[in-house]
Design a protein around this motif. Structure first.
Motif, PDB file in Angstrom:
ATOM      1  N   ALA A  70      47.558  50.921  89.572  1.00  0.00           N
ATOM      2  CA  ALA A  70      47.613  51.402  90.956  1.00  0.00           C
ATOM      3  C   ALA A  70      49.040  51.334  91.482  1.00  0.00           C
ATOM      4  N   GLU A  71      49.665  52.504  91.597  1.00  0.00           N
ATOM      5  CA  GLU A  71      51.013  52.544  92.160  1.00  0.00           C
ATOM      6  C   GLU A  71      50.890  52.384  93.670  1.00  0.00           C
ATOM      7  N   GLN A  72      51.604  51.424  94.201  1.00  0.00           N
ATOM      8  CA  GLN A  72      51.423  51.056  95.610  1.00  0.00           C
ATOM      9  C   GLN A  72      52.618  51.488  96.451  1.00  0.00           C
TER      10      GLN A  72
ATOM     11  N   PHE B  51      44.238  60.155  83.971  1.00  0.00           N
ATOM     12  CA  PHE B  51      44.145  60.912  85.216  1.00  0.00           C
ATOM     13  C   PHE B  51      44.759  60.098  86.334  1.00  0.00           C
ATOM     14  N   GLU B  52      45.317  60.801  87.294  1.00  0.00           N
ATOM     15  CA  GLU B  52      45.905  60.115  88.439  1.00  0.00           C
ATOM     16  C   GLU B  52      45.198  60.604  89.692  1.00  0.00           C
ATOM     17  N   PHE B  53      44.461  59.721  90.328  1.00  0.00           N
ATOM     18  CA  PHE B  53      43.743  60.055  91.567  1.00  0.00           C
ATOM     19  C   PHE B  53      44.619  59.598  92.728  1.00  0.00           C
TER      20      PHE B  53
ATOM     21  N   LYS C 273      47.992  55.228  97.300  1.00  0.00           N
ATOM     22  CA  LYS C 273      47.908  54.362  96.144  1.00  0.00           C
ATOM     23  C   LYS C 273      47.489  55.292  95.023  1.00  0.00           C
ATOM     24  N   HIS C 274      48.378  55.566  94.094  1.00  0.00           N
ATOM     25  CA  HIS C 274      48.013  56.463  93.006  1.00  0.00           C
ATOM     26  C   HIS C 274      47.238  55.683  91.961  1.00  0.00           C
ATOM     27  N   ASN C 275      45.977  56.051  91.831  1.00  0.00           N
ATOM     28  CA  ASN C 275      45.098  55.314  90.930  1.00  0.00           C
ATOM     29  C   ASN C 275      45.084  56.012  89.565  1.00  0.00           C
TER      30      ASN C 275
ATOM     31  N   ASN D 158      52.968  68.727  88.754  1.00  0.00           N
ATOM     32  CA  ASN D 158      52.348  69.025  90.034  1.00  0.00           C
ATOM     33  C   ASN D 158      52.034  67.749  90.804  1.00  0.00           C
ATOM     34  N   ARG D 159      52.824  67.504  91.823  1.00  0.00           N
ATOM     35  CA  ARG D 159      52.644  66.292  92.627  1.00  0.00           C
ATOM     36  C   ARG D 159      51.745  66.562  93.829  1.00  0.00           C
ATOM     37  N   THR D 160      51.268  67.781  93.962  1.00  0.00           N
ATOM     38  CA  THR D 160      50.485  68.114  95.153  1.00  0.00           C
ATOM     39  C   THR D 160      48.989  68.025  94.885  1.00  0.00           C
TER      40      THR D 160
HETATM   41 MG    MG Z   1      52.497  58.497  89.901  1.00  0.00          MG
END
Ligand code: MG
Ligand code: ADP
Length: 695
Positions: free
Chosen positions: A192-194, A446-448, A319-321, A434-436
């Motif tokens: 989890a990126e915070q 996967f990044e949620f 928070k990128h999960n 794609n960051r959008t």
């Molecule tokens: Mg990220």
């Protein structure tokens, strides 16, 4: 040994500590509990508790606590001393197996969403052996699940563990179909990126909105925001660097491998990314990270804001999960395989995620719904409230080819058959541009990105794990009896891609045209928390959770109720804060200032009747008109606050707060912000001063 090696995990009763300190049989019992959910015998528990106590006392612990995560979204702990009076009156250090495994905190003050009306007020905590115990501030913390006496989950860990069980069960069935007999256990992994903001404490103390609501409720955009992108990855200020160094060190001791820390896009915004781990550990670690961020910021004279949208007009925080599936041998199941067979398995898992996200988009959106996140989703540079998946061009082309059964016109120009052809090689970084997108495949995970910065990651992962488990279960049902496995697999994938490809979108998620297009595709666009709540109890959602034994209907209802109640309460707090600031600080300030201007004009004229006083007159006129408007909105807000909404049903009450309170708050803010840009002095620091407060 370097300092990091020595201190890393030094405060954790980790696997290696257990290996060193537990007799073989007890260690094995804990392993069986971790991997197979076996119950620990009372004798083994006694041995583990004893070893844990000795270890904790060596780490200067004097107390222990069952550390749990009630449905407040944060953690709770009730400290108990190890000390108990011995026979001769001398203190004895005690901690039994029973105390390790079972606790009974008074549950009556934690939210239960109505569960308590039907069940006993007391709850109990039960040790989660899959998450390591640790020592924090001289307290031995034992991660625990928290349930009611009827067994209903009162926390975020219990459903997470249940969803992991479901996922393990169904993924193993799939692995067996591909001839894998050796994998014993599959777990979801998460990193989890915070994101967070740091501002100066002195500025914070002067803004009641930040104190009470955690976000600015008034304030014009600063002259400089993030348009130059000069903050992103920029040099880190010394005060912030000192904070980060201390945070890293404390997290390392707790076994959280904080890895990269950099400035984010908005001024004063930063990010911390940990190395990923098993999802329930990741959830625990993220809670610790948030707690330490707040505490350590204070030590450095700063305040850490974890709100999803502390400042309008600049990026919010999420928070990128990052999520994937790992076997007990450490294999990442979302790593595209190198052989045709490996690729068939990969494509099946990929397809399952696509189907799960499409089918349960409402539940995923519900899992991240909160008053705070409503301001972020769909806002400036945040994922939209529409759930969609980004796969990147290469994978999309592969799925297209499977779906249409036609030529795959990728780099290799061939017909693509599952289990027959190898996947084209796609460099990892091309999948991550794609960051959008709210839900992106980034090479082997996967990044949620919709999870809010202040939320627990548990809910999102509960939905993800359960939905994927369920879809995998349905695939296994279909494939287990197939005569021609490869043909059956190909047909299955073809049919499922056809049914769910509407969720795939590789374009710009910030583009308003996408929202329209998503509507045409029949995707949901749930902009506010009350809209989400309306879908939460949809038949298929309840069925999903019950079928996989993750939530009962009652438990799901209680969560919906808490979500709605919290929403209404947050809006009320914000409304009260705004009304207070407007009445006590802002309106009197404007009134005084217009008085000052009129006096100045009068004095000038008394000396020189023909003097130009257009600044004073114009400004007074404009401010007076705005003051009248602000006052009208303030009285509307005050009348909202005086309205008794207690008798309303939770859904109706939340909608009422959104349609009345929030609307009047927005209108009041518009009038006040317009006055701020006309007024020479202001009763509290501006947003610009706040954003640029840390030197
Ligand atoms: Mg990220
Ligand atoms: P980025 O390109 O965003 O820097 P990274 O691969 O370096 O991507 O990782 C971003 C985050 O994803 C980190 O927190 C990392 O621990 C996590 N992550 C990487 N691999 C996995 C995985 N297999 N499962 C879950 N999270 C992962």
């Amino acid at each position: 040994m370097s300092r990091i090696d020595e201190s890393f995990g030094s405060m954790v009763f980790s696997d290696s500590v257990m290996q060193q300190r537990l007799p073989k049989a007890a260690y094995q019992a804990v392993q069986d509990a971790i991997f197979f959910g076996n119950r620990l015998s009372p004798e083994a528990a006694e041995v583990v508790a004893h070893a844990m106590k000795i270890w904790a006392i060596e780490k200067q612990a004097t107390h222990f606590t069952h550390w749990f995560q009630p449905m407040t979204g944060i953690t709770a702990e009730k400290h108990e001393s190890f000390l108990s009076p011995g026979k001769d009156g001398r203190p004895l250090l005690e901690f039994s197996g029973k105390e390790l495994i079972h606790g009974e905190p008074d549950a009556s003050s934690f939210p239960s969403g109505g569960l308590r009306a039907t069940f006993e007020a007391r709850g109990y905590t039960a040790w989660d052996p899959t998450s390591y115990a640790f020592v924090k501030d001289n307290v031995l913390c034992i991660p625990t699940a928290f349930c009611s006496y009827g067994g209903e989950a009162l926390d975020s860990k219990t459903p997470l563990l249940r969803s992991m069980e479901a996922l393990n069960r169904q993924t193993l069935r799939i692995l067996r179909l591909f001839g894998d007999e050796s994998t014993r256990c599959v777990r979801a992994t998460a990193g989890a990126e915070q994101e967070y903001f740091l501002i100066d404490e002195k500025i914070f103390e002067r803004r009641k909105d930040l104190i009470y609501a955690g976000r600015t409720l008034f304030g014009t955009h600063p002259p400089k925001g993030q348009e130059l992108n000069d903050h992103y990855f920029g040099a880190i200020k010394p005060r912030v660097a000192a904070f980060m160094a201390e945070l890293d060190e404390e997290l390392w001791k707790l076994g959280v491998f904080a890895r990269t820390e950099h400035n984010e896009t908005a001024p004063a915004q930063h990010e911390l990314a940990p190395v990923f781990t098993t999802v329930n550990l990741a959830a625990d670690q993220n809670q610790l990270t948030m707690e330490l961020m707040k505490r350590i910021a204070t030590k450095h004279g700063m305040v850490c804001l974890l709100h999803e949208k502390p400042f309008e007009g600049v990026n919010g925080s999420g928070k990128h999960n990052n999520w994937s599936l790992a076997t007990d041998r450490g294999e990442n199941l979302l790593e595209p395989g190198e052989t045709p067979a490996g690729n068939a398995r990969f494509l099946l898992l990929l397809c399952a995620v696509v189907e799960a996200v499409d089918e349960y988009q409402a539940l995923l959106r519900c899992a991240v719904a909160s008053a705070g996140n409503d301001h972020r989703l769909g806002g400036h540079e945040a994922p939209p409230a529409v759930v969609s998946i980004y796969l990147g061009q290469e994978l999309t082309e592969v799925l297209d080819a499977i779906e249409s059964g036609s030529e795959y016109v990728g780099s290799e120009r061939q017909q693509f058959k599952v289990g027959v052809h190898a996947l084209p090689r796609f460099p990892k970084d091309t999948t991550d541009r794609n960051r959008t997108s709210p839900f992106a495949f980034t090479g082997n995970k996967f990044e949620f990105r919709m999870v809010g910065s202040s939320a627990s990651i548990a809910e999102a992962n509960v939905v993800l794990n359960t939905a994927v488990a369920d879809v995998l279960g349905s695939y296994a049902d279909m494939l287990e009896g197939a005569e021609d496995f490869d043909a059956a697999l190909h047909d299955l994938l073809q049919q499922r891609i056809r049914a769910h490809k509407r969720i795939l979108f590789n374009g710009n998620g910030y583009d308003p045209a996408w929202v329209e297009e998503a509507g045409r595709r029949g995707l949901l666009n749930l902009r506010t928390t009350p809209e989400c709540a309306e879908h939460m109890m949809d038949g298929k959602n309840v069925a999903l959770m019950e079928r996989n034994r993750v939530y009962s209907r009652t438990e799901l209802l209680s969560r919906r109720r808490i979500m709605l109640d919290t929403y209404s309460k947050v809006l009320r707090i914000e409304g009260r804060t705004m009304a207070g600031m407007a009445r006590k600080e802002i309106l009197p300030n404007i009134s005084a200032f217009t008085g000052e201007l009129s006096r100045a004009a009068r004095e000038k004229r008394s000396f020189l009747p023909e003097v130009d006083v257009s600044y004073e007159e114009d400004t007074t006129a404009r401010l007076s008109a705005l003051l009248g408007e602000a006052y009208r909105q303030l009285t509307a807000l005050e009348s909202d606050l005086a309205t008794d909404t207690e008798s309303m049903e939770a859904q109706e009450r939340a909608e009422w707060h959104r349609d009345h309170m929030l609307r009047h708050m927005n209108d009041l803010r518009a009038a006040v912000d317009a006055m701020e840009s006309l007024c020479a002095h202001w009763p509290y620091p501006s947003i610009g001063a706040t954003l640029f407060s840390v030197k």
